[in-house]
Design a protein around this motif. Sequence first.
Motif, PDB file in Angstrom:
ATOM      1  N   GLY A  23       0.743  -1.150   0.111  1.00  0.00           N
ATOM      2  CA  GLY A  23       0.140  -0.080  -0.198  1.00  0.00           C
ATOM      3  C   GLY A  23       0.845   1.260   0.012  1.00  0.00           C
ATOM      4  N   TRP A  24       1.997   1.245   0.748  1.00  0.00           N
ATOM      5  CA  TRP A  24       2.674   2.315   0.895  1.00  0.00           C
ATOM      6  C   TRP A  24       3.308   2.689  -0.481  1.00  0.00           C
ATOM      7  CZ3 TRP A  24       8.047   2.929  -0.012  1.00  0.00           C
ATOM      8  CH2 TRP A  24       8.761   4.209   0.368  1.00  0.00           C
ATOM      9  N   ARG A  25       3.942   1.511  -1.277  1.00  0.00           N
ATOM     10  CA  ARG A  25       4.532   1.690  -2.504  1.00  0.00           C
ATOM     11  C   ARG A  25       3.364   2.227  -3.536  1.00  0.00           C
ATOM     12  NH1 ARG A  25       6.964  -3.550  -1.464  1.00  0.00           N
ATOM     13  NH2 ARG A  25       8.972  -3.155  -0.641  1.00  0.00           N
ATOM     14  N   TRP A  26       2.246   1.709  -3.376  1.00  0.00           N
ATOM     15  CA  TRP A  26       1.146   2.194  -4.426  1.00  0.00           C
ATOM     16  C   TRP A  26       0.925   3.528  -4.331  1.00  0.00           C
ATOM     17  CZ3 TRP A  26      -1.424  -0.034  -8.428  1.00  0.00           C
ATOM     18  CH2 TRP A  26      -2.529   0.637  -8.615  1.00  0.00           C
ATOM     19  N   ARG A  27       0.995   3.880  -2.896  1.00  0.00           N
ATOM     20  CA  ARG A  27       0.650   5.351  -2.684  1.00  0.00           C
ATOM     21  C   ARG A  27       1.641   6.274  -3.141  1.00  0.00           C
ATOM     22  NH1 ARG A  27      -1.277   3.060   1.937  1.00  0.00           N
ATOM     23  NH2 ARG A  27       0.837   3.749   3.004  1.00  0.00           N
ATOM     24  N   GLN A  28       3.129   5.908  -2.880  1.00  0.00           N
ATOM     25  CA  GLN A  28       4.097   6.668  -3.424  1.00  0.00           C
ATOM     26  C   GLN A  28       4.037   6.763  -5.114  1.00  0.00           C
ATOM     27  OE1 GLN A  28       6.348   8.488  -1.572  1.00  0.00           O
ATOM     28  NE2 GLN A  28       5.154   8.105  -0.148  1.00  0.00           N
ATOM     29  N   ARG A  29       3.755   5.647  -5.650  1.00  0.00           N
ATOM     30  CA  ARG A  29       3.942   5.649  -7.209  1.00  0.00           C
ATOM     31  C   ARG A  29       2.749   6.525  -7.671  1.00  0.00           C
ATOM     32  NH1 ARG A  29       5.706   1.008 -10.676  1.00  0.00           N
ATOM     33  NH2 ARG A  29       7.505   1.841 -10.099  1.00  0.00           N
ATOM     34  N   PHE A  30       1.415   6.458  -7.199  1.00  0.00           N
ATOM     35  CA  PHE A  30       0.484   6.963  -7.714  1.00  0.00           C
ATOM     36  C   PHE A  30      -0.288   8.420  -7.160  1.00  0.00           C
ATOM     37  CE2 PHE A  30       0.263   2.723  -9.180  1.00  0.00           C
ATOM     38  CZ  PHE A  30       0.574   2.707 -10.532  1.00  0.00           C
ATOM     39  N   SER A  31       0.669   8.739  -6.027  1.00  0.00           N
ATOM     40  CA  SER A  31      -0.199   9.906  -5.512  1.00  0.00           C
ATOM     41  C   SER A  31       0.235  11.038  -6.130  1.00  0.00           C
ATOM     42  CB  SER A  31       0.497   9.831  -4.019  1.00  0.00           C
ATOM     43  OG  SER A  31       1.701  10.389  -3.889  1.00  0.00           O
ATOM     44  N   PRO A  32      -0.706  12.187  -6.004  1.00  0.00           N
ATOM     45  CA  PRO A  32      -0.072  13.378  -6.990  1.00  0.00           C
ATOM     46  C   PRO A  32       1.047  14.014  -6.518  1.00  0.00           C
ATOM     47  CG  PRO A  32      -2.701  13.306  -6.061  1.00  0.00           C
ATOM     48  CD  PRO A  32      -2.021  12.297  -5.468  1.00  0.00           C
ATOM     49  N   ARG A  33       1.523  13.813  -5.172  1.00  0.00           N
ATOM     50  CA  ARG A  33       2.647  14.670  -4.852  1.00  0.00           C
ATOM     51  C   ARG A  33       3.872  13.770  -5.419  1.00  0.00           C
ATOM     52  NH1 ARG A  33       1.283  15.514   1.393  1.00  0.00           N
ATOM     53  NH2 ARG A  33       0.350  17.345   1.065  1.00  0.00           N
ATOM     54  N   GLY A  34       3.800  12.282  -5.296  1.00  0.00           N
ATOM     55  CA  GLY A  34       5.013  11.552  -6.151  1.00  0.00           C
ATOM     56  C   GLY A  34       5.133  11.739  -7.448  1.00  0.00           C
ATOM     57  N   ALA A  35       3.824  11.976  -8.269  1.00  0.00           N
ATOM     58  CA  ALA A  35       4.035  12.214  -9.641  1.00  0.00           C
ATOM     59  C   ALA A  35       4.533  13.404  -9.901  1.00  0.00           C
ATOM     60  CB  ALA A  35       2.505  12.001 -10.018  1.00  0.00           C
ATOM     61  N   LEU A  36       3.945  14.211  -9.046  1.00  0.00           N
ATOM     62  CA  LEU A  36       4.929  15.894  -9.470  1.00  0.00           C
ATOM     63  C   LEU A  36       6.176  15.770  -9.195  1.00  0.00           C
ATOM     64  CD1 LEU A  36       4.133  18.671 -10.041  1.00  0.00           C
ATOM     65  CD2 LEU A  36       3.653  19.184  -7.596  1.00  0.00           C
ATOM     66  N   ALA A  41      11.452  17.320 -10.403  1.00  0.00           N
ATOM     67  CA  ALA A  41      12.720  17.200  -9.699  1.00  0.00           C
ATOM     68  C   ALA A  41      13.799  17.390 -10.679  1.00  0.00           C
ATOM     69  CB  ALA A  41      12.760  16.100  -8.763  1.00  0.00           C
ATOM     70  N   GLY A  42      14.521  18.496 -10.492  1.00  0.00           N
ATOM     71  CA  GLY A  42      15.599  18.518 -11.205  1.00  0.00           C
ATOM     72  C   GLY A  42      15.378  19.450 -12.622  1.00  0.00           C
ATOM     73  N   LEU A  62       6.039  23.805  -6.725  1.00  0.00           N
ATOM     74  CA  LEU A  62       6.958  23.241  -7.604  1.00  0.00           C
ATOM     75  C   LEU A  62       8.142  23.212  -6.979  1.00  0.00           C
ATOM     76  CD1 LEU A  62       5.880  24.824 -10.849  1.00  0.00           C
ATOM     77  CD2 LEU A  62       5.767  22.461 -10.428  1.00  0.00           C
ATOM     78  N   ALA A  63       8.651  24.252  -6.046  1.00  0.00           N
ATOM     79  CA  ALA A  63       9.880  24.227  -5.450  1.00  0.00           C
ATOM     80  C   ALA A  63       9.881  23.243  -4.460  1.00  0.00           C
ATOM     81  CB  ALA A  63      10.077  25.495  -4.796  1.00  0.00           C
ATOM     82  N   ARG A  64       8.852  22.851  -3.701  1.00  0.00           N
ATOM     83  CA  ARG A  64       8.735  21.736  -2.805  1.00  0.00           C
ATOM     84  C   ARG A  64       9.122  20.334  -3.737  1.00  0.00           C
ATOM     85  NH1 ARG A  64       4.870  24.940  -0.065  1.00  0.00           N
ATOM     86  NH2 ARG A  64       3.101  23.613  -1.147  1.00  0.00           N
ATOM     87  N   ALA A  65       8.631  20.359  -4.748  1.00  0.00           N
ATOM     88  CA  ALA A  65       8.664  19.060  -5.491  1.00  0.00           C
ATOM     89  C   ALA A  65      10.149  18.796  -6.100  1.00  0.00           C
ATOM     90  CB  ALA A  65       7.611  18.905  -6.614  1.00  0.00           C
ATOM     91  N   GLY A  66      10.989  20.091  -6.101  1.00  0.00           N
ATOM     92  CA  GLY A  66      12.488  19.737  -6.588  1.00  0.00           C
ATOM     93  C   GLY A  66      12.698  20.456  -7.511  1.00  0.00           C
ATOM     94  N   ALA A  67      11.791  21.535  -7.989  1.00  0.00           N
ATOM     95  CA  ALA A  67      12.101  22.147  -9.261  1.00  0.00           C
ATOM     96  C   ALA A  67      12.833  23.363  -8.925  1.00  0.00           C
ATOM     97  CB  ALA A  67      10.673  22.435  -9.958  1.00  0.00           C
ATOM     98  N   THR A  68      13.714  24.100  -9.778  1.00  0.00           N
ATOM     99  CA  THR A  68      14.154  25.130  -9.736  1.00  0.00           C
ATOM    100  C   THR A  68      12.836  26.056 -10.345  1.00  0.00           C
ATOM    101  OG1 THR A  68      16.479  24.459  -9.809  1.00  0.00           O
ATOM    102  CG2 THR A  68      16.029  26.865 -10.434  1.00  0.00           C
TER     103      THR A  68
END
Length: 114
Positions: A23-36, A41-42, A62-68
């Motif tokens: 369930g944790w892997r599923w949430r990480q892969r398909f959650s909106p935050r993980g997708a963003l 990132a980078g 976007l900055a929290r998600a790792g973008a400049t």
Amino acid sequence: MNDIEWQRPDLRPHIKRISAAAGWRWRQRFSPRGALRRRVAGQVVLITGASSGIGAGLSHRLARAGATVLLVARSIEKLQDTVDDIQADGGRAHAYRCDLADLDSCDRLCEQVL
């Protein structure tokens, strides 16, 4: 051989642990935050109208998600406040002043960014 009684192992604790991990892997892969995060990132993202409202909120996310994030607006003072907030949270941001209605200003922005 019939004297030995075979007992079935209790798999319930293992099944709970495995299902929790899945369930944790599923949430990480398909959650909106993980997708963003996987998308931006980078990456370098330019946001116009970033001094307030939706632009400012988007730049923080976007900055929290790792973008400049490259923030663009007419008011450099408000942009600098947003940049300071993002950098205080550990993000990377840069402010650029530009009036998008003025083509000369847009040309200067492109030269500065590139």
